[in-house]
Write a protein that holds these residues in place. Structure first.
Motif, PDB file in Angstrom:
ATOM      1  N   LYS A  14     -34.542  39.380 -15.886  1.00  0.00           N
ATOM      2  CA  LYS A  14     -33.544  39.755 -16.871  1.00  0.00           C
ATOM      3  C   LYS A  14     -32.143  39.358 -16.431  1.00  0.00           C
ATOM      4  N   ARG A  15     -31.953  39.157 -15.141  1.00  0.00           N
ATOM      5  CA  ARG A  15     -30.616  38.852 -14.630  1.00  0.00           C
ATOM      6  C   ARG A  15     -30.421  37.353 -14.386  1.00  0.00           C
ATOM      7  N   PHE A  16     -31.502  36.605 -14.303  1.00  0.00           N
ATOM      8  CA  PHE A  16     -31.421  35.150 -14.154  1.00  0.00           C
ATOM      9  C   PHE A  16     -31.833  34.511 -15.470  1.00  0.00           C
ATOM     10  N   LYS A  17     -30.918  33.734 -16.071  1.00  0.00           N
ATOM     11  CA  LYS A  17     -31.165  33.159 -17.382  1.00  0.00           C
ATOM     12  C   LYS A  17     -31.081  31.641 -17.334  1.00  0.00           C
ATOM     13  N   PRO A  18     -32.078  30.959 -17.907  1.00  0.00           N
ATOM     14  CA  PRO A  18     -32.026  29.489 -17.939  1.00  0.00           C
ATOM     15  C   PRO A  18     -30.817  28.999 -18.726  1.00  0.00           C
ATOM     16  N   LEU A  19     -30.273  27.904 -18.273  1.00  0.00           N
ATOM     17  CA  LEU A  19     -29.071  27.326 -18.874  1.00  0.00           C
ATOM     18  C   LEU A  19     -29.301  25.833 -19.079  1.00  0.00           C
ATOM     19  N   ILE A  20     -28.686  25.279 -20.112  1.00  0.00           N
ATOM     20  CA  ILE A  20     -28.648  23.830 -20.275  1.00  0.00           C
ATOM     21  C   ILE A  20     -27.198  23.386 -20.129  1.00  0.00           C
ATOM     22  N   PRO A  21     -26.961  22.176 -19.626  1.00  0.00           N
ATOM     23  CA  PRO A  21     -25.579  21.726 -19.407  1.00  0.00           C
ATOM     24  C   PRO A  21     -24.700  21.835 -20.635  1.00  0.00           C
ATOM     25  N   GLN A  22     -25.296  21.682 -21.795  1.00  0.00           N
ATOM     26  CA  GLN A  22     -24.528  21.729 -23.040  1.00  0.00           C
ATOM     27  C   GLN A  22     -23.814  23.060 -23.227  1.00  0.00           C
ATOM     28  N   LEU A  23     -24.343  24.122 -22.629  1.00  0.00           N
ATOM     29  CA  LEU A  23     -23.777  25.454 -22.825  1.00  0.00           C
ATOM     30  C   LEU A  23     -22.926  25.904 -21.653  1.00  0.00           C
ATOM     31  N   CYS A  24     -22.649  25.016 -20.704  1.00  0.00           N
ATOM     32  CA  CYS A  24     -21.762  25.378 -19.596  1.00  0.00           C
ATOM     33  C   CYS A  24     -20.373  25.720 -20.130  1.00  0.00           C
ATOM     34  N   ASN A  82     -26.583  32.394 -14.854  1.00  0.00           N
ATOM     35  CA  ASN A  82     -27.199  31.273 -15.542  1.00  0.00           C
ATOM     36  C   ASN A  82     -27.424  30.133 -14.551  1.00  0.00           C
ATOM     37  N   TYR A  83     -28.488  29.390 -14.747  1.00  0.00           N
ATOM     38  CA  TYR A  83     -28.813  28.340 -13.786  1.00  0.00           C
ATOM     39  C   TYR A  83     -29.683  27.272 -14.438  1.00  0.00           C
ATOM     40  N   TYR A  84     -29.752  26.117 -13.790  1.00  0.00           N
ATOM     41  CA  TYR A  84     -30.767  25.112 -14.086  1.00  0.00           C
ATOM     42  C   TYR A  84     -30.921  24.218 -12.858  1.00  0.00           C
ATOM     43  N   PHE A  85     -32.108  23.671 -12.706  1.00  0.00           N
ATOM     44  CA  PHE A  85     -32.400  22.723 -11.645  1.00  0.00           C
ATOM     45  C   PHE A  85     -32.388  21.309 -12.224  1.00  0.00           C
ATOM     46  N   VAL A  86     -31.965  20.357 -11.411  1.00  0.00           N
ATOM     47  CA  VAL A  86     -31.906  18.959 -11.813  1.00  0.00           C
ATOM     48  C   VAL A  86     -32.834  18.161 -10.901  1.00  0.00           C
ATOM     49  N   GLN A  87     -33.731  17.394 -11.499  1.00  0.00           N
ATOM     50  CA  GLN A  87     -34.607  16.488 -10.750  1.00  0.00           C
ATOM     51  C   GLN A  87     -34.108  15.082 -10.992  1.00  0.00           C
ATOM     52  N   HIS A  88     -33.305  14.568 -10.057  1.00  0.00           N
ATOM     53  CA  HIS A  88     -32.615  13.293 -10.277  1.00  0.00           C
ATOM     54  C   HIS A  88     -33.572  12.118 -10.381  1.00  0.00           C
ATOM     55  N   ASP A  89     -34.650  12.125  -9.582  1.00  0.00           N
ATOM     56  CA  ASP A  89     -35.528  10.959  -9.614  1.00  0.00           C
ATOM     57  C   ASP A  89     -36.265  10.821 -10.940  1.00  0.00           C
ATOM     58  N   LYS A  90     -36.409  11.931 -11.678  1.00  0.00           N
ATOM     59  CA  LYS A  90     -37.069  11.891 -12.988  1.00  0.00           C
ATOM     60  C   LYS A  90     -36.091  12.061 -14.149  1.00  0.00           C
ATOM     61  N   SER A 138     -34.307  15.428  -3.866  1.00  0.00           N
ATOM     62  CA  SER A 138     -33.655  14.933  -5.080  1.00  0.00           C
ATOM     63  C   SER A 138     -33.440  16.042  -6.111  1.00  0.00           C
ATOM     64  N   THR A 139     -33.675  17.300  -5.712  1.00  0.00           N
ATOM     65  CA  THR A 139     -33.487  18.436  -6.608  1.00  0.00           C
ATOM     66  C   THR A 139     -32.139  19.091  -6.344  1.00  0.00           C
ATOM     67  N   HIS A 140     -31.372  19.287  -7.379  1.00  0.00           N
ATOM     68  CA  HIS A 140     -30.079  19.963  -7.292  1.00  0.00           C
ATOM     69  C   HIS A 140     -30.119  21.226  -8.145  1.00  0.00           C
ATOM     70  N   LEU A 141     -29.278  22.182  -7.784  1.00  0.00           N
ATOM     71  CA  LEU A 141     -29.195  23.465  -8.490  1.00  0.00           C
ATOM     72  C   LEU A 141     -27.772  23.683  -8.977  1.00  0.00           C
ATOM     73  N   VAL A 142     -27.636  24.123 -10.215  1.00  0.00           N
ATOM     74  CA  VAL A 142     -26.338  24.459 -10.804  1.00  0.00           C
ATOM     75  C   VAL A 142     -26.353  25.934 -11.165  1.00  0.00           C
ATOM     76  N   ILE A 143     -25.317  26.657 -10.739  1.00  0.00           N
ATOM     77  CA  ILE A 143     -25.220  28.101 -10.964  1.00  0.00           C
ATOM     78  C   ILE A 143     -23.932  28.404 -11.715  1.00  0.00           C
ATOM     79  N   GLU A 144     -24.041  29.312 -12.678  1.00  0.00           N
ATOM     80  CA  GLU A 144     -22.869  29.763 -13.433  1.00  0.00           C
ATOM     81  C   GLU A 144     -22.971  31.262 -13.649  1.00  0.00           C
ATOM     82  N   LEU A 145     -21.921  31.987 -13.283  1.00  0.00           N
ATOM     83  CA  LEU A 145     -21.906  33.432 -13.494  1.00  0.00           C
ATOM     84  C   LEU A 145     -21.569  33.728 -14.947  1.00  0.00           C
TER      85      LEU A 145
END
Length: 545
Positions: A58-68, A168-176, A153-160
């Motif tokens: 409930k405290r960790f919510k998926p995010l897409i870059p569009q909503l940053c 809010n968060y999302y993981f990025v898989q650069h190779d794919k 090749s995995t990066h993590l983006v975090i936003e309070l």
């Protein structure tokens, strides 16, 4: 709810679990302590009252870059802060280093932080010790949960998310070139007015996730948000050039191309891609799997890639029912579009056939709630020119009507018809000016403004008919004004009882009328209500190579 003294959170052994909200004044004092000479104290946001000490869906919510929130919730700088003098002999104005994090300045000027060891990005102000401990704690929990599926090749983006007391968060898989989350994501992947795009089509989802990899908030994207330290495959620059070459040739040789840009824009993009290829080539060797571009060049590459990744998603690229023509719908419900309702047919008869042409244009331009902007811009530019000409013709027609009324001996029947002609001329003049002003007010000379205008005006098929009728009014009213004037002139002429006059003028009248209606009868467009379109399916265009 458990809270902790804010001062205790600055200690090295402070508990990262509970976290008390931080006031703007406290943050200002902290900034002043680090930079006593600086006038930059800002109004910082409030922190969540608590942070999860263990994994909590409930405290960790998926995010897409569009909503940053970078471009929507920026920290505001106070304008009433007294500027302090710069200390004498001070040559080092570098910012205080954040332990484990690197401060990075985006080419547009925004500040963000990057943890090179854990590959974590955040826009939070980590110069605040409270925020630093909070982000470190949240990143640790997310990486721990994803430890079995992440790699180098995995990066993590975090936003309070302060208001919702969540992360809010999302993981990025650069190779794919994909995003992924630790929870199910059931919201629209790409923000679009095409509400029926289904996430159940796996290939389409993959394209949409790639669009989010490149795309965010119409202007920026993940790789534009964080262009530094973004490993990309060296062949992406060449891939972009190939995409632009195909788009350029497709738009040049096809009237129904799905490419969303005109030739001049595509040529400019192609020039940029050539520079990118020239720059990337010398930096790479056959053994290089990834390369990191300078931040400014990465923004250029990512922005261009985002534009075409989004176009692929909207056109169902790679699907059985992919859109291959710009005037083609991909939905079954749209295939039943007819030539118009009874209202359109009646309006078409009353308004000299103009609504039919406008309706056909709107149908071929606004498909599945997607605007074909190159065609739209060309047609609207022509319409604006036509409306300007109509205002001139309407003014002349109004002057002629007034002059006709000033002629002595005008009978009452003629005067009534002239009144109708004057009313139509004034109406044509006013409607032309209103439509031109409305077009400029909505900014329809830009793709975004035109799409917003169409989305506002058109909600159903009936709205397309209404807009087509509205666009027809200036020309149709002008034609009616001319028709009434000619009618008044005919009444005046045939009111005479002289047989010779009636015969001569009658023959001339019939001849001129026939020649006038000839283009309308045999022309390409149906101008009169009784015109019959040609049954011929069209000719062939010979191409010489």
């Amino acid at each position: 709810m458990t809270t902790v003294d804010p001062l205790d959170m600055d200690k090295d052994d402070a508990d990262c679990g509970p976290l008390m909200e931080c006031t703007a004044g406290t943050m200002d004092n902290e900034l002043r302590g680090n930079y006593p000479w600086s006038p930059l104290p800002a109004i910082d946001f409030q922190l969540p009252s608590t942070l999860p000490t263990e994994w909590d869906l409930k405290r960790f919510k998926p995010l897409i870059p569009q909503l940053c929130q970078r471009y929507k919730g920026r920290v505001l700088v106070r304008s009433d802060i007294e500027t302090k003098p710069i200390p004498a002999k001070k040559k080092d104005f570098s910012e205080t280093l954040v332990d484990g994090w690197e401060s990075v300045v985006h080419p547009e000027g925004a500040l963000y932080f990057h943890d090179a060891t854990r590959h974590v990005f955040t826009d939070a102000n980590l110069r605040s010790k409270r925020l630093l401990k909070a982000i470190n704690h949240l990143a640790h929990q997310l990486l721990l949960q994803a430890s079995d599926i992440i790699d180098d090749s995995t990066h993590l983006v975090i936003e309070l998310q302060v208001k919702e007391d969540a992360c809010n968060y999302y993981f990025v898989q650069h190779d794919k070139r994909l995003l992924f989350w630790l929870q199910d994501y059931d919201e629209p992947i790409v923000s679009t007015s095409v509400s029926r795009v289904s996430n159940r089509i796996l290939t389409s989802v993959e394209i949409a996730l790639e669009a989010q990899y490149w795309f965010v908030d119409r202007i920026v994207m993940h790789c534009e948000l964080y262009p530094s330290n973004a490993p990309i495959q060296p062949q992406i620059a060449t891939e972009l050039k190939h995409v632009l070459l195909h788009a350029h040739s497709d738009f040049l040789t096809s009237d129904t191309s799905v490419v969303p840009y005109d030739l001049s824009t595509l040529q400019s993009m192609l020039d940029l891609s050539n520079h990118l290829v020239e720059y990337v080539g010398p930096l790479t060797s056959p053994s290089d799997e990834y390369v990191e571009l300078p931040a400014h060049l990465m923004c250029v590459l990512a922005r261009l890639m985002r534009l075409f990744a989004r176009s692929k998603f909207l056109n169902f690229y790679g699907q059985v029912g992919a859109r291959v023509n710009a005037n083609q719908s991909v939905y079954e419900v749209e295939q039943s579009r007819t030539k118009g309702t009874l209202r359109l047919r009646l309006a078409n008869a009353f308004l000299w056939g103009v609504p039919a042409a406008q309706y056909k244009f709107l149908q071929n331009t606004w498909i599945d709630n997607i605007l074909n902007y190159p065609k739209w811009y060309k047609h609207i530019s022509r319409l604006n020119g036509d409306w300007s000409n109509v205002t001139i013709f309407s003014t002349v027609m109004l002057a002629v009507d007034v002059s006709f009324l000033a002629v002595p001996g005008v009978i009452s029947e003629v005067a009534v018809v002239i009144y109708l002609s004057a009313i139509c001329s004034v109406s044509s003049l006013v409607v032309s000016m209103l439509l031109a002003v409305e077009s400029r007010r909505w900014g329809t000379d830009s793709a975004e403004g035109a799409a917003l205008f169409m989305a506002r005006m058109i909600h159903t098929q009936s709205d397309i008919e209404a807009l087509a009728i509205m666009y027809s009014l200036p020309y149709a009213h002008l034609i009616w004004g001319m028709f009434f004037f000619v009618t008044a002139l005919g009444i005046s002429i045939f009111h005479s009882t002289n047989p010779a006059t009636l015969i001569v003028v009658g023959l001339c009248w019939v001849t001129v009328t026939a020649l006038t209606l000839w283009p309308a009868w045999w022309g390409k467009f149906s101008i009169t209500p009784w015109s019959i379109p040609s049954r011929n399916k069209g000719g062939q265009v010979k191409e010489n190579f």
